[in-house]
Design a protein around this motif. Structure first.
Motif, short mmCIF file in Angstrom:
data_model
loop_
_atom_site.label_atom_id
_atom_site.label_comp_id
_atom_site.label_asym_id
_atom_site.label_seq_id
_atom_site.Cartn_x
_atom_site.Cartn_y
_atom_site.Cartn_z
N GLY A 467 0.44 -1.21 -0.11
CA GLY A 467 0.26 -0.05 -0.03
C GLY A 467 1.01 1.28 0.23
O GLY A 467 1.17 2.82 -0.36
N ALA A 468 2.11 1.20 1.00
CA ALA A 468 2.84 2.09 0.95
C ALA A 468 3.23 2.70 -0.53
O ALA A 468 3.34 3.41 -0.77
CB ALA A 468 3.87 2.08 1.66
N LYS A 469 3.82 2.00 -1.10
CA LYS A 469 4.22 1.67 -2.54
C LYS A 469 3.35 2.14 -3.36
O LYS A 469 3.82 3.25 -4.20
CB LYS A 469 4.72 0.35 -3.31
CG LYS A 469 6.05 -0.40 -2.41
CD LYS A 469 6.65 -1.93 -3.01
CE LYS A 469 7.63 -2.70 -2.27
NZ LYS A 469 7.96 -3.79 -2.74
N GLN A 470 1.80 2.02 -3.73
CA GLN A 470 0.90 2.14 -4.18
C GLN A 470 0.88 4.14 -4.02
O GLN A 470 0.87 4.26 -5.01
CB GLN A 470 -0.15 1.41 -4.37
CG GLN A 470 -0.44 -0.01 -4.19
CD GLN A 470 -1.48 -0.49 -4.24
OE1 GLN A 470 -2.67 0.05 -2.92
NE2 GLN A 470 -2.27 -1.53 -5.34
N ILE A 471 0.70 4.58 -2.46
CA ILE A 471 1.08 6.20 -2.59
C ILE A 471 1.96 6.48 -2.65
O ILE A 471 1.83 7.66 -3.53
CB ILE A 471 0.70 5.67 -1.19
CG1 ILE A 471 -0.80 5.52 -0.44
CG2 ILE A 471 0.85 7.48 -0.85
CD1 ILE A 471 -0.44 4.90 0.83
#
Length: 576
Positions: A467-471
């Motif tokens: 999720g952090a990568k997507q953001i």
């Protein structure tokens, strides 16, 4: 060391609390959970450390608390013996493990020769902020995760000015934490021995009266509380503000307050609410129920650690929840109009708000000849400005606020203070009721005078490392392909707080932004509209803030919805 090696290291730890050992057992055959718990270490965001509790380097537990505290202790020792002697004051909220984490924090500081003041029982975040300056400590720590779900906890660090650490100091502190090394190898201290030696001093009620007396300076007319027939229903949402709120209203002899009894006692499970967040209407379910019984004019809800205030106003037999921007505008108008009435408006008065807070307040302040200054999102930046102007004397700060229900009236606390806010908004309601007006009547008048400002917030949760990568990728895409339009409205300028640059789409020269670097983009659109996008500093979320202004409420609502729909569509594509 990769996450699998870190997991095995924790598995082989011989002395591990049973709850953490059980947590390890549960994730033993779940690689995604294992990676999320051990794939990285907790770091400071805009509000310090915040995360889920449990086993792992990316979780809040006694070992990661010990590691963080050890790093801060080394930082304090490197600042000199005087700072170690000034010490640290610690408080905690009603969450699971909060008291245990507070005791561990105090023990680790004492173990490193640092004087520590520890509240015996929970106290609100703003009282902790006040306590730093009252006790003249070098730092403060508040164990809280504010309004996050029950499985979360956090660790907020304060400087000697009583405000949360600014970016520069937080960066320095975290560099010390990162040098600590293996959290499992840190020795355990003896809390009782440090209390006996005096290195840890337990605070009971010594500071309460001082803080209460400061709160009692908030009202313009204390007599309004005695004489009004205003009816209020209040809930602390299972948090820790109930004691403080009851005490200050008792001293003001206000008899119109009913308390939601099921939510009065602190409870880390928050059993009667889906979310203990006063920004959510669901948090008002019990207050609305009780409000009907007494025909309450106001419903007031404070989040678990006592720093955010939500307000709902009775209108034609129902209750309308005010947004943080609306409550802030009403409080600001009441504050400045009463100061004007008493001839207390200073020539160098200023309000401080965040870049994602409505321009409504700025318009109101301008009407009274008061200037407005924008800071980055996070109350730490408001606290930082208060100290800056306290030192320089350039401006007298009259009010600080943010759209997320955080307000500060007087600077004896340097963090948002719901105890101050509940006093001011209740007095305002009593004052206007005497004139036959509700707070909604006041709001409508302000809209007619200043224009219809409307705002909304969209929060998209993206948990875990993926999720952090997507953001991160979504923000990168926005920078690689700058938006020219959002819906039907053209972008007139882009404020990139990462490069600290304002870029104009009409070809005009770019400008520098005199604020710290931050991973935030703000789009200024035609017709007084704007969109701001930023990752949350305390939660696994990306947030879109949208604001508009128009001549009528209907036109403003339509404009807001169009922009919201268009921007969500853009971001849905970027988050894939």
């Amino acid at each position: 060391m990769n996450y699998q090696e870190a997991f095995k290291k924790w598995q082989t730890k011989t002395v591990l609390p049973e709850d953490l050992r059980l947590d390890l057992h549960k994730m033993a055959h779940d690689e995604s959970k294992k990676e999320d718990a051990f794939g990285k270490t907790l770091s400071f965001g805009t509000g310090g450390i915040r995360g889920e509790m449990g086993a792992g380097t990316n979780r809040l537990n006694l070992f990661t608390i010990r590691k963080a505290t050890k790093g801060i202790a080394v930082y304090i020792r490197n600042c000199g013996q005087q700072k170690a002697d000034q010490g640290v004051v610690i408080s905690f909220d009603s969450r699971h493990m909060s008291k245990e984490f507070a005791i561990e924090t105090a023990t680790t500081f004492a173990q490193n020769g640092i004087k520590t003041f520890l509240y015996k029982d929970s106290r609100t975040t703003p009282q902790l902020s006040y306590s730093v300056r009252k006790l003249n400590t070098f730092m403060g720590v508040m164990i809280t995760a504010s309004h996050n779900p029950p499985e979360y906890n956090g660790y907020k660090v304060y400087g000697e000015d009583g405000a949360q650490l600014n970016l520069e100091k937080a960066k320095e502190v975290i560099s010390y934490v990162e040098k600590v090394g293996d959290e499992l190898q840190l020795p355990e201290g003896d809390f009782d021995d440090y209390v006996k030696s005096g290195l840890i001093q337990i605070i009971t009620t010594e500071i309460d009266e001082d803080y209460f007396n400061q709160l009692l300076t908030i009202p313009f007319e204390a007599s309004l509380f005695k004489t009004t027939d205003l009816q209020v229903t209040f809930t602390p949402l299972h948090g820790i503000s109930g004691y403080t709120v009851q005490q200050i209203f008792k001293r003001l002899q206000f008899k119109g307050m009913a308390i939601v009894q099921e939510q009065l006692n602190p409870n880390g499970d928050f059993p009667t609410v889906v979310s203990a967040n006063p920004e959510e209407k669901s948090a008002f379910e019990y207050a609305i129920r009780d409000g009907y019984k007494v025909q309450a004019d106001l419903l007031l809800a404070i989040d678990p650690d006592g720093d955010r205030l939500g307000v709902a106003v009775r209108q034609r037999g129902d209750y309308q929840l005010l947004t943080g921007n609306q409550t802030g505008a009403i409080m600001l108008y009441y504050l400045l109009s009463r100061m004007e009435e008493f001839d207390e408006l200073p020539q160098n008065g200023r309000i401080i708000k965040t870049i994602v807070t409505s321009e409504f307040g700025k318009s109101i302040a301008n009407h009274f000849g008061i200037s407005t200054e924008n800071v980055l999102t996070g109350f730490k930046f408001i606290g930082e400005k208060i100290e800056q102007y306290h030192q320089s004397g350039d401006y007298k700060i009259l009010f600080g606020y943010e759209e997320s229900y955080g307000y500060l009236v007087k600077d004896f606390a340097r963090d948002k203070d719901a105890n101050q806010a509940i006093l001011l908004v209740t007095e305002a309601a009593a004052y206007f009721k005497k004139q036959g007006k509700s707070l909604l009547d006041v709001l409508k008048t302000l809209y007619k005078e200043h224009g219809y400002y409307k705002e909304t917030l969209v929060s998209i949760t993206k948990k875990g490392i993926e999720g952090a990568k997507q953001i991160k990728n979504a923000l990168t895409k926005l920078r690689e392909v700058p938006l020219e339009k959002i819906g039907d409205l053209h972008v007139t300028s882009i404020e990139d707080y990462s490069t600290q640059t304002i870029t104009y789409t009409n070809g005009a020269s770019s400008e520098k932004i005199a604020l710290p670097k931050s991973n935030v983009l703000k789009y200024i659109l035609e017709y007084d509209s704007w969109v701001c996008v930023r990752p949350s500093g305390t939660e696994p979320k990306i947030k879109y803030y949208i604001g508009v202004k128009n001549k009528t409420e209907e036109a403003a609502t339509e404009q807001l919805n169009k922009i919201k729909k268009a921007f969500i569509k853009v971001m849905d594509g970027n988050l894939k």
